[in-house]
Write a protein that holds these residues in place. Structure first.
Motif, short mmCIF file in Angstrom:
data_model
loop_
_atom_site.label_atom_id
_atom_site.label_comp_id
_atom_site.label_asym_id
_atom_site.label_seq_id
_atom_site.Cartn_x
_atom_site.Cartn_y
_atom_site.Cartn_z
N ASP A 63 21.05 2.30 -29.64
CA ASP A 63 20.99 3.12 -28.43
C ASP A 63 22.01 4.26 -28.53
N PHE A 65 23.50 8.09 -26.49
CA PHE A 65 23.43 9.02 -25.36
C PHE A 65 22.68 10.26 -25.82
N ASN A 70 24.55 11.56 -19.57
CA ASN A 70 24.87 10.24 -20.14
C ASN A 70 23.72 9.25 -20.05
N ASP A 71 22.49 9.78 -20.13
CA ASP A 71 21.33 8.91 -20.25
C ASP A 71 21.21 8.48 -21.71
N SER A 72 21.05 7.19 -21.92
CA SER A 72 20.85 6.70 -23.28
C SER A 72 19.35 6.72 -23.61
N ASP A 75 17.58 4.35 -21.47
CA ASP A 75 17.43 4.85 -20.09
C ASP A 75 16.18 5.74 -19.99
N SER A 104 19.39 17.60 -27.00
CA SER A 104 19.29 16.76 -25.80
C SER A 104 17.84 16.40 -25.51
#
Length: 431
Positions: A63, A65, A70-72, A75, A104
């Motif tokens: 996992d 980020f 800070n969404d993994s 997530d 991202s």
């Protein structure tokens, strides 16, 4: 409540020239309406939760980020799984660095995104985003469709500081926009909510015992208000009863003729409600393709009944049914990883772990139980005595030697050679 928005034409949706988008549903509100209907339906919301759970599985082992919020990865997978369960689709914002590598990955609520007009080549290369398509004051942003091969040329045109990134829009089914899995039974899902609301109103508003109160005319409004307030406080649970007050010209000095009551009952067929509610629920569950027993375990054949093994098989069935979703997400994220600015992600294999290990898990479980039983049998007095009885059965000719070997192999777990040695070559008893 169902409106014209649920009329969705995947082939040729209408085009809104003012906004420059293809409408999602007749009034461009399909995602919002679908979510509202599902959330208000007991069966539909249960199906969505269950499907999302199986699509997400156990997530990925490695996992990371993947955005500034800070969404993994897990997530984002969870949000994608939820959107797929609701809408049969999902959308992601993809950010890049100056080298054209992905920096991202961010989930975008599915209802925010619409397709823009076709370019000169008839290709849809633009997506538009708005948090509220029905609010004229809400800004509309335009993004390029996800394509890592074009990103450097797009960055060069505006510069990295002004480059907004790209949007990935899933194509899990043909057509411009996907239909929700609930769509074939969307009216049943809505009926389930309306039925519940109707019955709730009967209880809360006392509609089953509605009263008409007839009195002589009051001399003042103050007297009338005082009478109604006092009377209402004595009706129903917590004074929630319903009554209608009628003033009439009554010429009588007798009290029972100056005021009288008329009860109005509603003829509600409980059996009809029971049947229609059940059929609506069945249709919704069928639309999602979920085994009914995984939604309703209230009967004796549920998890704690005699059909526990059947429930396991149903879970495996649902896992297989959602496999194409996981495979699609695997392919999409593998491409993201390949083009990532993170060296660690580029060297990591993306794979969503299944919630259960298919039938293999059950086979291993059964094999373990058999192995434990065989070990206990080998070390018991009863096991030895049973083996001696098999030997005697072969000696008397009651059991064939080869059959006895197979019995020893399956019951005790020995291989063929060991089983033959243990049985020996018994001498047949001559008659």
């Amino acid at each position: 409540m169902i409106s014209s928005s649920t009329n969705i034409a995947n082939g040729k949706p209408s085009f809104d020239k003012r906004k420059g988008i293809f409408n999602f549903g007749e009034d461009n509100n399909y995602p919002n309406e679908v979510k509202s209907i599902i959330d208000n339906s007991v069966s539909a919301s249960a199906c969505v939760a269950l499907l999302g759970k199986f699509i997400k599985g156990k997530g990925v082992d490695s996992d990371f980020f993947v955005n500034k919020d800070n969404d993994s990865v897990n997530d984002v997978i969870a949000k994608i799984s939820n959107d797929v369960s609701y809408f049969n689709g999902f959308a992601l914002h993809i950010g890049y660095n100056e080298l054209g590598l992905i920096s991202s990955i961010k989930h975008i609520p599915f209802g925010w995104v619409r397709w823009g007009k076709d370019d000169v080549n008839g290709y849809k290369s633009k997506l538009k985003l708005s948090k509220n398509w029905h609010d004229k004051k809400e800004p509309i942003s335009e993004f390029d469709v996800y394509n890592p091969n074009n990103v450097l040329s797009q960055i060069s045109k505006v510069g990295i500081d002004d480059f907004k990134g790209q949007i990935f829009y899933s194509n899990l089914e043909s057509g411009i926009y996907p239909m929700s899995l609930v769509h074939p039974a969307i009216k049943d899902a809505d009926s389930e909510f309306k039925s519940s609301k109707f019955k709730n109103n009967l209880l809360n508003k006392g509609f089953l015992n509605n009263l008409i109160v007839v009195t002589k005319k009051f001399e003042s409004q103050r007297q009338k208000d005082a009478f109604q307030s006092n009377f209402k406080s004595q009706l129903g649970v917590d004074g929630q009863g319903v009554f209608n007050h009628i003033e009439a010209d009554l010429d009588s000095d007798e009290l029972d003729k100056e005021i009288f009551f008329k009860e109005v009952n509603t003829n509600v067929n409980d059996k009809l409600f029971e049947y229609t509610d059940r059929k609506a629920s069945e249709n919704v569950i069928k639309a999602f393709g979920v085994p009914p027993a995984l939604i309703d375990t209230s009967n004796s054949s549920g998890i704690f009944g005699n059909s526990g093994e059947l429930i396991k098989q149903m879970r495996i069935f649902l896992q297989e049914k959602t496999e194409h979703y996981r495979m699609y997400i695997d392919r999409v994220f593998s491409d993201f990883y390949k083009n990532s600015s993170s060296e660690v992600m580029r060297s990591t294999d993306f794979e969503i772990q299944k919630l259960i290990e298919d039938s293999t898990e059950l086979i291993v479980e059964v094999d373990d139980k058999v192995a434990n039983a065989q070990a206990a049998l080998k070390g018991s007095v009863g096991g030895v005595q049973a083996l001696l009885q098999i030997q005697q059965s072969v000696s008397t000719g009651t059991t064939d030697l080869n059959a006895a070997i197979e019995i020893v192999k399956n019951i005790y777990g020995y291989d063929s050679e060991t089983a033959r040695k243990m049985l020996g070559t018994p001498k047949l008893i001559e008659e």
